[in-house]
Write a protein that holds these residues in place. Structure first.
Motif, PDB file in Angstrom:
ATOM      1  N   HIS A  35      -6.024 -15.264   2.305  1.00 44.28           N
ATOM      2  CA  HIS A  35      -5.033 -14.613   1.453  1.00 44.28           C
ATOM      3  C   HIS A  35      -5.094 -13.115   1.732  1.00 44.28           C
ATOM      4  CE1 HIS A  35      -5.240 -17.879  -1.912  1.00 44.28           C
ATOM      5  NE2 HIS A  35      -4.569 -18.283  -0.857  1.00 44.28           N
ATOM      6  N   ALA A  36      -3.942 -12.484   1.687  1.00 47.28           N
ATOM      7  CA  ALA A  36      -3.871 -11.023   1.682  1.00 47.28           C
ATOM      8  C   ALA A  36      -3.098 -10.649   0.432  1.00 47.28           C
ATOM      9  CB  ALA A  36      -3.181 -10.501   2.931  1.00 47.28           C
ATOM     10  N   HIS A  37      -3.662  -9.754  -0.358  1.00 50.12           N
ATOM     11  CA  HIS A  37      -3.018  -9.270  -1.575  1.00 50.12           C
ATOM     12  C   HIS A  37      -2.511  -7.863  -1.293  1.00 50.12           C
ATOM     13  CE1 HIS A  37      -4.491 -12.660  -3.974  1.00 50.12           C
ATOM     14  NE2 HIS A  37      -5.585 -12.561  -3.235  1.00 50.12           N
ATOM     15  N   ILE A  38      -1.204  -7.694  -1.375  1.00 52.44           N
ATOM     16  CA  ILE A  38      -0.555  -6.419  -1.085  1.00 52.44           C
ATOM     17  C   ILE A  38      -0.330  -5.713  -2.421  1.00 52.44           C
ATOM     18  CG2 ILE A  38       1.393  -5.301   0.066  1.00 52.44           C
ATOM     19  CD1 ILE A  38      -0.197  -7.377   1.869  1.00 52.44           C
ATOM     20  N   TYR A  39      -1.048  -4.610  -2.653  1.00 53.65           N
ATOM     21  CA  TYR A  39      -0.960  -3.886  -3.921  1.00 53.65           C
ATOM     22  C   TYR A  39       0.084  -2.779  -3.834  1.00 53.65           C
ATOM     23  CZ  TYR A  39      -5.306  -6.290  -4.969  1.00 53.65           C
ATOM     24  OH  TYR A  39      -6.250  -7.256  -5.180  1.00 53.65           O
ATOM     25  N   PHE A  40       0.781  -2.568  -4.952  1.00 55.05           N
ATOM     26  CA  PHE A  40       1.809  -1.527  -5.002  1.00 55.05           C
ATOM     27  C   PHE A  40       1.946  -1.028  -6.430  1.00 55.05           C
ATOM     28  CE2 PHE A  40       3.840  -5.587  -5.700  1.00 55.05           C
ATOM     29  CZ  PHE A  40       4.692  -5.355  -6.777  1.00 55.05           C
TER      30      PHE A  40
ATOM     31  N   ARG B 149       6.791   0.406  -4.376  1.00 54.12           N
ATOM     32  CA  ARG B 149       7.363  -0.947  -4.338  1.00 54.12           C
ATOM     33  C   ARG B 149       8.291  -1.121  -3.133  1.00 54.12           C
ATOM     34  NH1 ARG B 149      10.428  -5.290  -6.140  1.00 54.12           N
ATOM     35  NH2 ARG B 149       9.363  -6.691  -7.590  1.00 54.12           N
ATOM     36  N   ASP B 150       9.059  -0.076  -2.780  1.00 49.86           N
ATOM     37  CA  ASP B 150       9.948  -0.150  -1.614  1.00 49.86           C
ATOM     38  C   ASP B 150       9.155  -0.334  -0.322  1.00 49.86           C
ATOM     39  OD1 ASP B 150      12.130   0.133  -3.281  1.00 49.86           O
ATOM     40  OD2 ASP B 150      12.491   2.239  -2.764  1.00 49.86           O
ATOM     41  N   VAL B 151       8.013   0.329  -0.228  1.00 48.18           N
ATOM     42  CA  VAL B 151       7.137   0.170   0.942  1.00 48.18           C
ATOM     43  C   VAL B 151       6.637  -1.266   1.003  1.00 48.18           C
ATOM     44  CG1 VAL B 151       4.975   0.917   2.023  1.00 48.18           C
ATOM     45  CG2 VAL B 151       6.449   2.595   0.907  1.00 48.18           C
ATOM     46  N   ALA B 152       6.234  -1.796  -0.152  1.00 45.18           N
ATOM     47  CA  ALA B 152       5.759  -3.187  -0.208  1.00 45.18           C
ATOM     48  C   ALA B 152       6.868  -4.157   0.188  1.00 45.18           C
ATOM     49  CB  ALA B 152       5.233  -3.504  -1.604  1.00 45.18           C
ATOM     50  N   ALA B 153       8.096  -3.848  -0.198  1.00 44.74           N
ATOM     51  CA  ALA B 153       9.238  -4.705   0.170  1.00 44.74           C
ATOM     52  C   ALA B 153       9.484  -4.666   1.683  1.00 44.74           C
ATOM     53  CB  ALA B 153      10.488  -4.270  -0.592  1.00 44.74           C
ATOM     54  N   ARG B 154       9.357  -3.486   2.291  1.00 44.18           N
ATOM     55  CA  ARG B 154       9.510  -3.376   3.752  1.00 44.18           C
ATOM     56  C   ARG B 154       8.425  -4.172   4.460  1.00 44.18           C
ATOM     57  NH1 ARG B 154      10.636   1.986   2.926  1.00 44.18           N
ATOM     58  NH2 ARG B 154       8.557   2.707   3.523  1.00 44.18           N
TER      59      ARG B 154
ATOM     60  N   ALA C 143      -0.192  -4.208  -9.696  1.00 43.63           N
ATOM     61  CA  ALA C 143       0.907  -5.066  -9.256  1.00 43.63           C
ATOM     62  C   ALA C 143       0.659  -5.466  -7.804  1.00 43.63           C
ATOM     63  CB  ALA C 143       2.225  -4.316  -9.392  1.00 43.63           C
ATOM     64  N   MET C 144       1.091  -6.684  -7.444  1.00 41.72           N
ATOM     65  CA  MET C 144       0.840  -7.156  -6.076  1.00 41.72           C
ATOM     66  C   MET C 144       1.648  -8.414  -5.797  1.00 41.72           C
ATOM     67  SD  MET C 144      -1.328 -10.076  -5.766  1.00 41.72           S
ATOM     68  CE  MET C 144      -1.593 -11.220  -7.099  1.00 41.72           C
ATOM     69  N   TYR C 145       1.677  -8.772  -4.518  1.00 45.83           N
ATOM     70  CA  TYR C 145       2.066 -10.118  -4.122  1.00 45.83           C
ATOM     71  C   TYR C 145       1.042 -10.590  -3.109  1.00 45.83           C
ATOM     72  CZ  TYR C 145       4.338  -7.864  -0.065  1.00 45.83           C
ATOM     73  OH  TYR C 145       4.597  -7.113   1.059  1.00 45.83           O
ATOM     74  N   GLN C 146       0.964 -11.894  -2.953  1.00 44.38           N
ATOM     75  CA  GLN C 146      -0.016 -12.506  -2.067  1.00 44.38           C
ATOM     76  C   GLN C 146       0.692 -13.121  -0.880  1.00 44.38           C
ATOM     77  OE1 GLN C 146      -3.122 -15.363  -3.626  1.00 44.38           O
ATOM     78  NE2 GLN C 146      -1.736 -16.794  -2.639  1.00 44.38           N
ATOM     79  N   ILE C 147       0.037 -13.089   0.260  1.00 42.19           N
ATOM     80  CA  ILE C 147       0.473 -13.908   1.383  1.00 42.19           C
ATOM     81  C   ILE C 147      -0.685 -14.832   1.741  1.00 42.19           C
ATOM     82  CG2 ILE C 147       2.081 -12.165   2.245  1.00 42.19           C
ATOM     83  CD1 ILE C 147       0.115 -11.684   4.548  1.00 42.19           C
ATOM     84  N   ALA C 148      -0.360 -16.042   2.141  1.00 39.80           N
ATOM     85  CA  ALA C 148      -1.368 -17.022   2.551  1.00 39.80           C
ATOM     86  C   ALA C 148      -1.108 -17.376   4.008  1.00 39.80           C
ATOM     87  CB  ALA C 148      -1.281 -18.264   1.669  1.00 39.80           C
TER      88      ALA C 148
ATOM     89  N   GLU D 195       1.515   1.283   5.780  1.00 41.90           N
ATOM     90  CA  GLU D 195       2.095   2.532   5.246  1.00 41.90           C
ATOM     91  C   GLU D 195       1.357   3.047   4.009  1.00 41.90           C
ATOM     92  OE1 GLU D 195       6.408   3.160   5.175  1.00 41.90           O
ATOM     93  OE2 GLU D 195       6.612   1.117   5.971  1.00 41.90           O
ATOM     94  N   GLY D 196       0.028   2.997   4.056  1.00 41.20           N
ATOM     95  CA  GLY D 196      -0.759   3.545   2.959  1.00 41.20           C
ATOM     96  C   GLY D 196      -1.025   2.598   1.803  1.00 41.20           C
ATOM     97  N   LEU D 197      -0.452   1.394   1.828  1.00 43.44           N
ATOM     98  CA  LEU D 197      -0.718   0.424   0.764  1.00 43.44           C
ATOM     99  C   LEU D 197      -2.155  -0.084   0.876  1.00 43.44           C
ATOM    100  CD1 LEU D 197       2.544  -1.731   0.829  1.00 43.44           C
ATOM    101  CD2 LEU D 197       1.950   0.086  -0.792  1.00 43.44           C
TER     102      LEU D 197
END
Length: 112
Positions: A12-17, A22-27, A53-58, A76-78
Motif C-alpha cells: 500500500h502507498a498512502h498519499i497524504y495531502f 489536494r490538486d497536487v495529489a489529484a495530479r 487526509a489521504m488516499y491509498q493505492i494498492a 511534488e513534495g507530498l
C-alpha cells in the motif's frame, strides 16, 4: 510470525495531502493510472491510523520496482507512506515501512 517465513502479499502507498496540496495529489493520482494499481477512495479527513487526509493505492510486489520509483520522482513534495502487507498491520505500518518525504506520526494504537 517468523521473520524468515513472512510473505509480502502486496503493498500500500498512502498519499497524504491537505487543502493546499489536494490538486497536487489529484495530479499524482491521475499519473498513477499508467500502472495497474487499485486506487482507493479520497479521505478528506484523518482516518484510521493516518494523521492527515489521504488516499491509498494498492499494488502487487512485482510492481514495486515501477511504482515506488515513479512516486519518488513525481510526488511534488507530498508525504507518502509505503508499506507491505504481511498480515501484521502494526509492523507493516512501522518497522517494515518506508517514507517518501516527511515521516508522519501514525496512530499505531488504532492498528492494535
Amino acid at each position: 510470525m517468523n521473520e524468515d517465513t513472512m510473505e509480502i502479499v502486496g503493498f500500500h502507498a498512502h498519499i497524504y495531502f491537505d487543502t493546499d496540496s489536494r490538486d497536487v495529489a489529484a495530479r499524482l493520482r491521475e499519473g498513477l493510472t499508467r500502472f495497474e494499481v487499485q486506487l482507493g477512495r479520497w479521505h478528506d479527513k484523518p482516518i484510521g491510523p493516518h494523521p492527515q487526509a489521504m488516499y491509498q493505492i494498492a499494488f502487487l510486489p512485482a510492481q514495486f520496482g515501477q511504482v515506488v520509483p515513479w512516486l519518488m520522482i513525481h510526488r511534488e513534495g507530498l508525504n507518502i507512506l509505503v508499506h507491505p502487507e504481511t498480515g501484521d498491520d502494526v509492523a507493516d505500518h512501522t518497522i517494515h515501512s518506508l517514507w517518501l518525504g516527511e515521516k508522519l506520526e501514525l496512530n499505531v494504537e488504532f492498528l492494535r
